[in-house]
Design a protein around this motif. Structure first.
Motif, PDB file in Angstrom:
ATOM      1  N   GLN A  29     -29.421  20.458  63.944  1.00  0.00           N
ATOM      2  CA  GLN A  29     -28.747  21.528  63.210  1.00  0.00           C
ATOM      3  C   GLN A  29     -28.809  22.792  64.065  1.00  0.00           C
ATOM      4  OE1 GLN A  29     -26.972  21.912  60.720  1.00  0.00           O
ATOM      5  NE2 GLN A  29     -27.341  23.858  59.683  1.00  0.00           N
ATOM      6  N   THR A  52     -33.722  19.665  62.644  1.00  0.00           N
ATOM      7  CA  THR A  52     -32.987  18.410  62.535  1.00  0.00           C
ATOM      8  C   THR A  52     -33.412  17.694  61.262  1.00  0.00           C
ATOM      9  OG1 THR A  52     -32.409  16.366  63.725  1.00  0.00           O
ATOM     10  CG2 THR A  52     -34.700  17.108  63.918  1.00  0.00           C
ATOM     11  N   ASN A  53     -32.934  16.470  61.083  1.00  0.00           N
ATOM     12  CA  ASN A  53     -33.366  15.660  59.942  1.00  0.00           C
ATOM     13  C   ASN A  53     -33.268  14.190  60.338  1.00  0.00           C
ATOM     14  OD1 ASN A  53     -32.734  13.960  57.431  1.00  0.00           O
ATOM     15  ND2 ASN A  53     -33.589  15.829  56.561  1.00  0.00           N
ATOM     16  N   HIS A  56     -30.645  12.206  58.357  1.00  0.00           N
ATOM     17  CA  HIS A  56     -29.295  12.517  58.843  1.00  0.00           C
ATOM     18  C   HIS A  56     -28.990  11.674  60.078  1.00  0.00           C
ATOM     19  CE1 HIS A  56     -25.803  14.728  60.364  1.00  0.00           C
ATOM     20  NE2 HIS A  56     -26.399  14.596  61.545  1.00  0.00           N
ATOM     21  N   ASN A  57     -29.938  11.638  60.993  1.00  0.00           N
ATOM     22  CA  ASN A  57     -29.720  10.900  62.239  1.00  0.00           C
ATOM     23  C   ASN A  57     -29.663   9.390  62.024  1.00  0.00           C
ATOM     24  OD1 ASN A  57     -29.580  12.552  64.856  1.00  0.00           O
ATOM     25  ND2 ASN A  57     -31.118  13.637  63.642  1.00  0.00           N
ATOM     26  N   ASP A  60     -26.483   9.579  57.796  1.00  0.00           N
ATOM     27  CA  ASP A  60     -25.280  10.406  57.629  1.00  0.00           C
ATOM     28  C   ASP A  60     -24.432  10.488  58.894  1.00  0.00           C
ATOM     29  OD1 ASP A  60     -27.351  11.010  55.743  1.00  0.00           O
ATOM     30  OD2 ASP A  60     -26.157  12.714  55.060  1.00  0.00           O
ATOM     31  N   ARG A  61     -25.113  10.558  60.010  1.00  0.00           N
ATOM     32  CA  ARG A  61     -24.421  10.734  61.276  1.00  0.00           C
ATOM     33  C   ARG A  61     -23.469   9.572  61.590  1.00  0.00           C
ATOM     34  NH1 ARG A  61     -26.762  10.604  67.271  1.00  0.00           N
ATOM     35  NH2 ARG A  61     -28.243   9.010  66.657  1.00  0.00           N
ATOM     36  N   HIS A  91     -26.224   5.351  52.276  1.00  0.00           N
ATOM     37  CA  HIS A  91     -26.175   6.794  52.039  1.00  0.00           C
ATOM     38  C   HIS A  91     -26.258   7.088  50.532  1.00  0.00           C
ATOM     39  CE1 HIS A  91     -23.684  10.672  51.982  1.00  0.00           C
ATOM     40  NE2 HIS A  91     -24.772  10.981  52.668  1.00  0.00           N
ATOM     41  N   ARG A 131     -35.107  12.619  54.040  1.00  0.00           N
ATOM     42  CA  ARG A 131     -33.942  13.431  53.672  1.00  0.00           C
ATOM     43  C   ARG A 131     -34.343  14.767  53.056  1.00  0.00           C
ATOM     44  NH1 ARG A 131     -28.975  11.710  53.584  1.00  0.00           N
ATOM     45  NH2 ARG A 131     -27.429  13.041  52.603  1.00  0.00           N
ATOM     46  N   CYS A 227     -29.190  16.817  53.266  1.00  0.00           N
ATOM     47  CA  CYS A 227     -30.379  16.699  54.118  1.00  0.00           C
ATOM     48  C   CYS A 227     -31.022  18.078  54.266  1.00  0.00           C
ATOM     49  CB  CYS A 227     -29.993  16.199  55.503  1.00  0.00           C
ATOM     50  SG  CYS A 227     -29.558  14.463  55.542  1.00  0.00           S
ATOM     51  N   TRP A 229     -32.764  20.507  56.468  1.00  0.00           N
ATOM     52  CA  TRP A 229     -32.999  20.687  57.909  1.00  0.00           C
ATOM     53  C   TRP A 229     -34.420  21.188  58.098  1.00  0.00           C
ATOM     54  CZ3 TRP A 229     -29.632  18.047  60.352  1.00  0.00           C
ATOM     55  CH2 TRP A 229     -28.346  17.919  59.841  1.00  0.00           C
TER      56      TRP A 229
END
Ligand code: AMP
Length: 631
Positions: A29, A52-53, A56-57, A60-61, A91, A131, A227, A229
Motif C-alpha cells: 500500500q 501491506t497486507n 491482500h497478497n 485479493d491481488r 475472497h 485480513r 484489508c 493495511w
C-alpha cells in the motif's frame, strides 16, 4: 562464479539492493522507505515504512487476473469430501470469516487461536486474521489439553476458532472436549469460541461463549471487509515450537518480510508460476503448513491443495490419484511419509498419470539416502530436500533451481539459500570452520533474512539468550543442528545439538514429555530420549524410576503402569508426544554432579557405544537400559 553463487553473493554483500528487488514481488500500500533496520541487533526490522497486507497478497491481488481459478481445494479422505474454492469464492468466505471475528470483538493486534483439523475453514480463519490485522496462533490439532492450555495462557487469544472434531483413519477425534478442558485449565479465558460443526460428533455449546460458524456465516453472507493495511513489522502470526525447556516458544513473524520471503521462495526455490498446483501434505499446525499450504502458494497465485487423511487410506495410491486429478505440479512432503509409502506395494506409484509433477520437495527431518533414492527411482522426477525450522519460515538450505538448475546430492539438503549467511562454528571456541568437511554448529550471521522470526512472543530476552548467545564470544544465530559442508558448498545435517527430538517430522522437546510423565503419581524421575526408528526417523523412549516398584517385576503390572504413563502423555500433550515405550529402571545414568547422561542413554538405547563413561556415578544404570532394550 556460477549463476547461483553470484545470486547468493549479492544477497549477502548487497543485502539491501537484493531485498529491495525481491520486495517488488508483492503489493504494498505504501512502499518501504528502508530495506533493513539492523541498528538494534539481533532484532531485524525489514521493509521499514512499508505497509501491506498478507491476505491482500494471497487473495485479493489475484481477483483481477484469476477470479475463477481454483485457489483452495480441500480434500478429505476421512469424510470423503472435496471442496474447491475459486479465488473469488475464497475472497467471499474469508470476508465472512473476517466479519464474524470482528463481530466477536477481535481487533487489530488481538490474537486468535486456531485449533482446527485440516478443513477449508481453518484456511479462512488464518486468512481472515491476516485480513483484519489480527495475529493468528495455530495449535496443531494433535495436541491435547495441557499443551493447548499453556499456549492459550501465552497467546491470550480473544477468540479461539475450533471444530467439533478431526478424524484419523476413519475415526472421529473430538476436539471440543479437549478445548473445553484446556480453557478450564488456562488462567486466560477467551471471550468467544467459534466452532465449525462438521457433524462428526455431538457438539455441546457453552451459552454466551460458543458460537457456530454456520450461524455467524449466515449473518455475514454479504460481508465486505477491507484489508487492514499494516506496517511491514506488524505481527502476522505466532506459532509455538519446542525447545529445551518445557515451556514452548511462540515464534513471532512479521507481515512484510514474511510475504516477500514467501514470494521470493516460490519463484527462486520452487519455480512456481500462477495457475500451477501445489500440494503440501503437512498440517496447518506446523510451519510448513503456514508457508507452503496456505500463504506461499496463494501469494504465488497457484491452486493449493489441503489434504485431511493418511497417505495410505483408502489405499497407498491416494496421493498420486490427487496428483493426476488436479494436475499437481509441485508436491511437498516429509521423509516419514515417503518411508511409509515405501512399505506399501510399489505398483501404487505406477497406477496414476503423474506426468504433471515437476518435483517433490521433502523437509522437516533428515532425508536418508535410501529413501531419497527409492522415491526418485519410483517417480522419476527431481527429489529436493530442504532444511529449515519453524523459526526461519522458509528454507535455509536447499537448491534454488529457479536461479540455476543444480544437481541433487542425496543425503544433503543442498546449499545455503540467498539471504542466509550460513556458517559452521566450532561449538567450543566460537571460531568459524572454513575448511571442507569440518563438523560444526550450523549458525546464521545476523540479520536473519526476511520471513524469519522477529522474536519470541513477549520475550525478547529469551529470543536473544536462546538463539544468539550460545556460541562463545559472538552473537550469532544457532540452529542447534550439527552440520558439515563439502568442498562444493553442499551441507549435510548431522542431528541436533540439544534435547529436541524429531518424530515423523514433528519437533518435540524431551523436557516437555518428561514433565508430563513426572506428573504421574508413581513416577519419581524420568529421562526421555530420541531413538532411531526406520519409519519415523526417531521415536521418543522413556526411562522412568517408579516411586513404588512393588509388583513391577511382573509383566502385567509393568504394562499397566506403562499404559497409564502413556495415557497421561496423551491427555496432557497429545498422542504425537507419546513415547513408543516406557521402561522402568531403578536408577538413571548420571554424572557424579547429577547431570543426566542423555547421550549415553540414547546411544545404549540405539545399541551404540556410549563412549567415555568415567564421569558416571552408577555404571549399573546403563546396564539395566541395555538389558531392557535388548541391545
Ligand atoms: P521444525 O521447526 O519443527 O521444522 O524443526 C526443525 C528441525 O528439524 C531442524 O532444526 C532440524 O533438526 C530438523 N530438520 C528440518 N529439516 C531437515 C532436513 N531437511 N534435514 C535434516 N534435518 C532437518
Amino acid at each position: 562464479m556460477t549463476r547461483y553463487a553470484e545470486f547468493y553473493r549479492q544477497s549477502i554483500d548487497q543485502r539491501d539492493n537484493f531485498w529491495a528487488t525481491q520486495a517488488r514481488l508483492i503489493d504494498w500500500q505504501t512502499p518501504p522507505q528502508q530495506v533493513c533496520d539492523y541498528s538494534n541487533p539481533p532484532f531485524a526490522n525489514w521493509f521499514v515504512g512499508g505497509t501491506t497486507n498478507l491476505c491482500h497478497n494471497a487473495v485479493d491481488r489475484h481477483l483481477a487476473d484469476r477470479p475463477d481459478q481454483a485457489a483452495l481445494v480441500a480434500i478429505s479422505t476421512e469424510t470423503d469430501t472435496e471442496r474447491s474454492y475459486s479465488y473469488r469464492e475464497l475472497h467471499t468466505e474469508v470476508q465472512r470469516m473476517a466479519a464474524s471475528l470482528l463481530a466477536l470483538g477481535v481487533k487489530k493486534g488481538d490474537r486468535v487461536q486456531i485449533y482446527m483439523p485440516m478443513v477449508a475453514e481453518a484456511a479462512f480463519a488464518m486468512l481472515a486474521c491476516a485480513r483484519i490485522g489480527a495475529v493468528h496462533s495455530v495449535v496443531f490439532g494433535g495436541f491435547a489439553s495441557g499443551s493447548l492450555a499453556s499456549r492459550i495462557d501465552d497467546a491470550e487469544p480473544v477468540v479461539i476458532v475450533s471444530a467439533d472434531a478431526g478424524s484419523r483413519g476413519g475415526k472421529a477425534v473430538a476436539y471440543k472436549p479437549l478445548l473445553d478442558e484446556a480453557i478450564r485449565l488456562a488462567s486466560h479465558k477467551p471471550k468467544a469460541v467459534l466452532l465449525v460443526d462438521r457433524g462428526l460428533v455431538p457438539l455441546q455449546l457453552e451459552a454466551g461463549r460458543d458460537h457456530l460458524w454456520s450461524e455467524l456465516r449466515a449473518q455475514h453472507m454479504d460481508a465486505e471487509v477491507a484489508c487492514e493495511w499494516v506496517a511491514s513489522s506488524h505481527i502476522s502470526y505466532t506459532l509455538y515450537t519446542s525447545g529445551t525447556t518445557g515451556k514452548p516458544k511462540g515464534v513471532q513473524r512479521d507481515t512484510g518480510g514474511y510475504t516477500v520471503a514467501l514470494a521470493a521462495s516460490m519463484k527462486h526455490i520452487f519455480q512456481a508460476r500462477p495457475g500451477q498446483t501445489f500440494f503440501t501434505t503437512s498440517d496447518i499446525g506446523w510451519v510448513v503448513g503456514h508457508s507452503y499450504i496456505i500463504y506461499g502458494p496463494l501469494v504465488a497465485g497457484m491452486t493449493t491443495i489441503m489434504y485431511e487423511g493418511l497417505p495410505t487410506r483408502p489405499d497407498a495410491g491416494i496421493w498420486w490419484s490427487i496428483v493426476e486429478k488436479y494436475k499437481v505440479t509441485h508436491m511437498f512432503s516429509a521423509p516419514t511419509a515417503v518411508r511409509v509409502l515405501k512399505k506399501q506395494d510399489p505398483s501404487w506409484l505406477k497406477k496414476y498419470d503423474i506426468s504433471s509433477l515437476k518435483a517433490l520437495w521433502l523437509a522437516g527431518e533428515p532425508l536418508d539416502e535410501p529413501t531419497a533414492q527409492w522415491i526418485s527411482d519410483a517417480l522419476q522426477i527431481p527429489i529436493i530436500d530442504n532444511y529449515w525450522q519453524t523459526e526461519t519460515g522458509w528454507p535455509i538450505l536447499t537448491l534454488a533451481n529457479g536461479i540455476e538448475q543444480q544437481t541433487t546430492r542425496f543425503g544433503s539438503p543442498g546449499k545455503a539459500m540467498y539471504g542466509y549467511n550460513v556458517k559452521l562454528i566450532d561449538e567450543a571456541t566460537g571460531e568459524e570452520l572454513t575448511e571442507p568437511n569440518q563438523k560444526g554448529v550450523v549458525a546464521i550471521e545476523g540479520p536473519l533474512p526476511p520471513g524469519c522470526m522477529q522474536t519470541i512472543w513477549r520475550d525478547d530476552e529469551r529470543f536473544v539468550s536462546t538463539y544468539w548467545n550460545t556460541i562463545p564470544g559472538r552473537q550469532i544465530y544457532s540452529t542447534f543442528d550439527w552440520g558439515i559442508r563439502d568442498a562444493d558448498g553442499y551441507y549435510f545435517i548431522l542431528g541436533r545439538t540439544d534435547d529436541v527430538i524429531n518424530v515423523a517430522g514433528h519437533r518435540l522437546g524431551t523436557r516437555e514429555i518428561e514433565e508430563s510423565i513426572s506428573s504421574h503419581p508413581n513416577i519419581a524421575e524420568v529421562a526421555v530420549v530420541g531413538v532411531a526408528d526406520s519409519v519415523k526417523g526417531q521415536v521418543a523412549m522413556a526411562f522412568a524410576v517408579p516411586r513404588d516398584a512393588t509388583g513391577l517385576e511382573h509383566d502385567d503390572a509393568r504394562r499397566k503402569l506403562e499404559g497409564e504413563v502413556m495415557k497421561q502423555v496423551d491427555g496432557q500433550l497429545g498422542a504425537v508426544a507419546r513415547p513408543s515405550r516406557v521402561f522402568f529402571v531403578t536408577a538413571l545414568p548420571k554424572t557424579r554432579s547429577g547431570k543426566m547422561l542423555r547421550r549415553a542413554l540414547q546411544a545404549v538405547a540405539e545399541g551404540r557405544d556410549p563412549g567415555d563413561l568415567s564421569a558416571m556415578e552408577d555404571p549399573s544404570a546403563l546396564q539395566q537400559v541395555r538389558t531392557l532394550v535388548g541391545a
